[in-house]
Design an enzyme around this catalytic site. Structure first.
Site, PDB file in Angstrom:
ATOM      1  N   SER A  56     -15.146 106.092  52.981  1.00  0.00           N
ATOM      2  CA  SER A  56     -14.216 107.193  53.267  1.00  0.00           C
ATOM      3  C   SER A  56     -13.778 107.104  54.728  1.00  0.00           C
ATOM      4  O   SER A  56     -14.353 106.345  55.519  1.00  0.00           O
ATOM      5  CB  SER A  56     -14.899 108.545  53.025  1.00  0.00           C
ATOM      6  OG  SER A  56     -15.893 108.748  54.025  1.00  0.00           O
ATOM      7  N   ASP A  94     -11.628 104.914  50.517  1.00  0.00           N
ATOM      8  CA  ASP A  94     -11.662 106.095  49.648  1.00  0.00           C
ATOM      9  C   ASP A  94     -10.846 107.223  50.297  1.00  0.00           C
ATOM     10  O   ASP A  94     -11.030 107.522  51.485  1.00  0.00           O
ATOM     11  CB  ASP A  94     -13.140 106.515  49.529  1.00  0.00           C
ATOM     12  CG  ASP A  94     -13.382 107.535  48.443  1.00  0.00           C
ATOM     13  OD1 ASP A  94     -12.567 107.614  47.507  1.00  0.00           O
ATOM     14  OD2 ASP A  94     -14.408 108.242  48.526  1.00  0.00           O
ATOM     15  N   HIS A  95      -9.946 107.807  49.548  1.00  0.00           N
ATOM     16  CA  HIS A  95      -9.147 108.948  50.036  1.00  0.00           C
ATOM     17  C   HIS A  95      -8.402 108.666  51.338  1.00  0.00           C
ATOM     18  O   HIS A  95      -8.470 109.468  52.283  1.00  0.00           O
ATOM     19  CB  HIS A  95     -10.019 110.205  50.210  1.00  0.00           C
ATOM     20  CG  HIS A  95     -10.541 110.735  48.909  1.00  0.00           C
ATOM     21  ND1 HIS A  95      -9.756 111.440  48.031  1.00  0.00           N
ATOM     22  CD2 HIS A  95     -11.764 110.623  48.337  1.00  0.00           C
ATOM     23  CE1 HIS A  95     -10.472 111.750  46.966  1.00  0.00           C
ATOM     24  NE2 HIS A  95     -11.694 111.258  47.115  1.00  0.00           N
ATOM     25  N   ASP A 116      -4.273 108.861  49.037  1.00  0.00           N
ATOM     26  CA  ASP A 116      -4.417 110.141  48.330  1.00  0.00           C
ATOM     27  C   ASP A 116      -3.326 111.101  48.781  1.00  0.00           C
ATOM     28  O   ASP A 116      -3.470 111.830  49.756  1.00  0.00           O
ATOM     29  CB  ASP A 116      -5.804 110.728  48.616  1.00  0.00           C
ATOM     30  CG  ASP A 116      -6.016 112.038  47.870  1.00  0.00           C
ATOM     31  OD1 ASP A 116      -5.073 112.501  47.202  1.00  0.00           O
ATOM     32  OD2 ASP A 116      -7.122 112.605  47.967  1.00  0.00           O
ATOM     33  N   HIS A 190     -15.523 117.091  43.467  1.00  0.00           N
ATOM     34  CA  HIS A 190     -16.381 116.461  44.478  1.00  0.00           C
ATOM     35  C   HIS A 190     -17.594 117.323  44.848  1.00  0.00           C
ATOM     36  O   HIS A 190     -17.549 118.532  44.737  1.00  0.00           O
ATOM     37  CB  HIS A 190     -15.574 116.186  45.757  1.00  0.00           C
ATOM     38  CG  HIS A 190     -14.566 115.104  45.582  1.00  0.00           C
ATOM     39  ND1 HIS A 190     -13.223 115.337  45.485  1.00  0.00           N
ATOM     40  CD2 HIS A 190     -14.716 113.758  45.466  1.00  0.00           C
ATOM     41  CE1 HIS A 190     -12.574 114.189  45.334  1.00  0.00           C
ATOM     42  NE2 HIS A 190     -13.459 113.212  45.304  1.00  0.00           N
ATOM     43  N   GLY A 191     -18.637 116.644  45.317  1.00  0.00           N
ATOM     44  CA  GLY A 191     -19.782 117.343  45.904  1.00  0.00           C
ATOM     45  C   GLY A 191     -20.872 117.704  44.914  1.00  0.00           C
ATOM     46  O   GLY A 191     -20.851 117.283  43.753  1.00  0.00           O
ATOM     47  N   GLY A 235     -15.195 112.285  41.832  1.00  0.00           N
ATOM     48  CA  GLY A 235     -16.068 113.451  41.640  1.00  0.00           C
ATOM     49  C   GLY A 235     -16.972 113.336  40.438  1.00  0.00           C
ATOM     50  O   GLY A 235     -17.154 114.297  39.688  1.00  0.00           O
ATOM     51  N   ASP A 279     -20.838 109.401  44.818  1.00  0.00           N
ATOM     52  CA  ASP A 279     -21.312 109.501  46.206  1.00  0.00           C
ATOM     53  C   ASP A 279     -22.456 110.513  46.302  1.00  0.00           C
ATOM     54  O   ASP A 279     -23.549 110.216  46.782  1.00  0.00           O
ATOM     55  CB  ASP A 279     -20.126 109.923  47.116  1.00  0.00           C
ATOM     56  CG  ASP A 279     -20.503 109.909  48.585  1.00  0.00           C
ATOM     57  OD1 ASP A 279     -21.642 109.533  48.919  1.00  0.00           O
ATOM     58  OD2 ASP A 279     -19.674 110.285  49.431  1.00  0.00           O
ATOM     59  N   SER A 280     -22.207 111.720  45.811  1.00  0.00           N
ATOM     60  CA  SER A 280     -23.198 112.801  45.990  1.00  0.00           C
ATOM     61  C   SER A 280     -24.571 112.449  45.414  1.00  0.00           C
ATOM     62  O   SER A 280     -25.609 112.816  45.995  1.00  0.00           O
ATOM     63  CB  SER A 280     -22.692 114.094  45.349  1.00  0.00           C
ATOM     64  OG  SER A 280     -21.509 114.509  45.972  1.00  0.00           O
TER      65      SER A 280
END
Ligand code: G3H
Ligand code: 13P
Ligand code: ZN
Length: 336
Positions: A56, A94-95, A116, A190-191, A235, A279-280
């Protein structure tokens, strides 16, 4: 200008084409540090899976651009050292939030970038994405675009609720931008807090939150419009309850964290979804292991003694995703 091919990296074109035909998805794992990178490479090399190393904008700032380039090159060599003679490793932004960020990554050896523009008005998203594609394709770098908005925090974009991708827009977007893959919104987020308790139901037996299902009808409609075109899910962490429990047991506070059930990701992997972003779950695995060691051994102050177990836990988690969720094990073009 660094050509990613000289680093031993590949773009995503071939791996996506094979994933769609083979009914599996390529893991896109984010990394910020050496232990995450080691765990990703160990898992993918041992299991002979193609892999996307995802960086990211924040990770790029954290790890340093030049170090990242050498880490990616080192990752290819490490995979070979582990006995994987023909690794397929993509280094992906990423993004990406601007043309300049994407250009800088292309110039620094990334083999793939995401632009993005999903928070922009439709025509502006098209114009920005087209500009990135025109630049990146000169160097055979693949580009991911996004249509639709995910709930949660998408870098600086805060979307209170998700706006599913509109299937009626995808043909126009893909043909006018020339993107190689399309990230869509079908209910992932996300998250570690993907849904509020109000959006979920509770399993009467376990009392655990059950999130709303992904909008497979939207995915199906998109696949009808774009047959055989690579689709990406952001996500897509599952927020494993065992990590949340360990974190909470050893002094953390993650109440009602909830992710995407793995069965739904397995189902998506069998469709045109050929890249799944995680990722999370890596953050949770790392934090759970570190908290446990430090709580059980308060006298420990050698970072290797808690980063080592964290690395092992992440490797275990990545292997589980590759084998049991995405199905990308033993899918390298050359397995010998
Ligand atoms: O989609 C976002 C990724 O999980 C990266 O997160 O911007 O905190 O590095 P980050
Ligand atoms: P998670 O937060 O669900 O791991 O998603 C990561 C992601 O989409 C990175 O782009
Ligand atoms: Zn994302």
């Amino acid at each position: 200008m660094v050509d990613y091919k000289t680093l031993g990296l590949v773009n995503t074109k071939e791996m996506f084409a094979r994933a769609i035909n083979g009914g599996y998805a390529i893991p896109a794992f984010n990394f910020n540090n050496m232990e995450q990178l080691q765990a990703i490479i160990k898992a993918s090399a041992d299991l002979k899976s193609p892999v996307i190393l995802q960086v990211s904008k924040g990770a790029r700032k954290y790890a340093n651009q030049t170090l990242l380039q050498y880490m990616a090159q080192g990752a290819v060599e490490y995979a070979k050292e582990l006995g994987c003679k023909h690794p397929e490793i993509a280094l992906h932004l990423d993004h990406g939030d601007s043309f300049e960020t994407c250009k800088s990554c292309v110039d620094f050896g990334f083999s793939s970038v995401m632009i993005d523009g999903s928070s922009l008005p439709y025509e502006e998203n098209i114009a920005l994405t087209r500009k990135v594609v025109e630049y990146a394709h000169q160097f055979d770098v693949t580009v991911e675009g996004e249509l639709g908005v995910l709930a949660g925090v998408e870098d600086e974009v805060v979307a209170a609720e998700s706006h599913y991708t509109k299937p009626e827009e995808v043909i126009d977007f893909v043909s006018r931008t020339g993107v190689d893959s399309l990230a869509i919104s079908i209910g992932t987020s996300h998250g570690a807090y993907k849904f509020t308790p109000e959006q979920c139901t509770r399993d009467p037996k376990t009392g655990k939150l059950v999130p709303p299902p992904l909008a497979f009808d939207v995915l199906d409609a998109i696949m009808v419009k774009l047959p055989g075109f690579p689709i990406v899910l952001h996500g897509s962490s599952s927020v494993p309850q065992e990590y949340v429990d360990i974190i909470n047991e050893y002094g953390g506070k993650l109440p009602d964290a909830v992710g995407i059930p793995e069965e739904q990701l397995r189902k998506a992997s069998k469709s045109a979804v050929c890249k799944i972003n995680i990722d999370s779950d890596s953050r949770l695995a790392f934090t759970a292991a570190v908290r446990k060691v430090l709580a059980e051994k308060p006298g420990e102050f050698d970072p290797r003694k808690f980063c080592g177990p964290a690395r092992d836990e992440m490797e275990k988690m990545y292997k589980h995703k590759i084998v049991d969720v995405l199905g990308s094990d033993n899918k390298l073009a050359q397995l010998d």
